[in-house]
Design an enzyme around this catalytic site. Sequence first.
Site, short mmCIF file in Angstrom:
data_model
loop_
_atom_site.label_atom_id
_atom_site.label_comp_id
_atom_site.label_asym_id
_atom_site.label_seq_id
_atom_site.Cartn_x
_atom_site.Cartn_y
_atom_site.Cartn_z
N GLY A 46 0.83 -1.19 0.00
CA GLY A 46 0.00 0.00 0.00
C GLY A 46 0.87 1.24 0.00
CD GLN A 51 3.34 5.76 2.59
OE1 GLN A 51 2.32 5.27 2.13
NE2 GLN A 51 4.34 5.04 3.08
CB CYS A 92 5.30 2.07 7.29
SG CYS A 92 4.82 3.59 6.46
CG LEU A 93 6.41 0.94 1.22
CD1 LEU A 93 5.78 1.24 -0.14
CD2 LEU A 93 7.51 -0.11 1.09
CG HIS A 134 -0.51 1.41 7.48
ND1 HIS A 134 0.40 1.08 8.45
CD2 HIS A 134 0.19 2.06 6.51
CE1 HIS A 134 1.61 1.51 8.08
NE2 HIS A 134 1.50 2.11 6.90
CD GLU A 135 -0.92 2.66 2.86
OE1 GLU A 135 -0.48 3.82 2.73
OE2 GLU A 135 -0.17 1.68 3.04
CG HIS A 138 0.68 6.98 5.44
ND1 HIS A 138 1.86 7.42 6.00
CD2 HIS A 138 0.80 5.64 5.32
CE1 HIS A 138 2.66 6.39 6.20
NE2 HIS A 138 2.04 5.29 5.81
#
Length: 176
Positions: A46, A51, A92-93, A134-135, A138
């Site tokens: 995701g 991000q 997480c990226l 989660h996204e 962000h």
Amino acid sequence: MAILPILSYPDPRLRTIAEPIKTVDAEIKQLIKDMIETMYDAKGIGLAATQVDRHIQLIVMDLSENNDSPRVFINPKVTPLVEDKKPYEEGCLSVPDVYDSVDRPVKVKIEALDADGNAFEEIAEGLLAVCIQHEMDHLNGVLFVDYLSRLKQTRARDKVKKYLKTREKQLQHNKA
């Protein structure tokens, strides 16, 4: 298509609240393609526009094993449908090499627009429920590490710094 740079914790731009997308135009469609390519390249499941330093309400996701089922969520709204929360190990990226458990509602309703601007609604459980929450965080300037203790946040920040230094050295070595 292009691979976009992903912001890393503790970059303050990750705290920016995303704005709704007014029109799904060619620029947004290109960003969607670039974000999907970036997500695949980074081996993620995701990615939120925040991000990649675009502060608009856009999420791409692919929970398939073969990276062949990308999903798009524009202006998403997520509503918990149950009070039950379950811990799920998240990564997480934007917080590379850090994983920890976060409690999240196990069932949510997602309302969003797809890549063509069509409205849809979906009930999500399991990994989809965790990932969309989660996204969504962000898009609201929240990172999964915010749910952790101060000590774990400090460790995460240190681990990311170390990871980024190592990656930078590898990139410089590869150029030589």
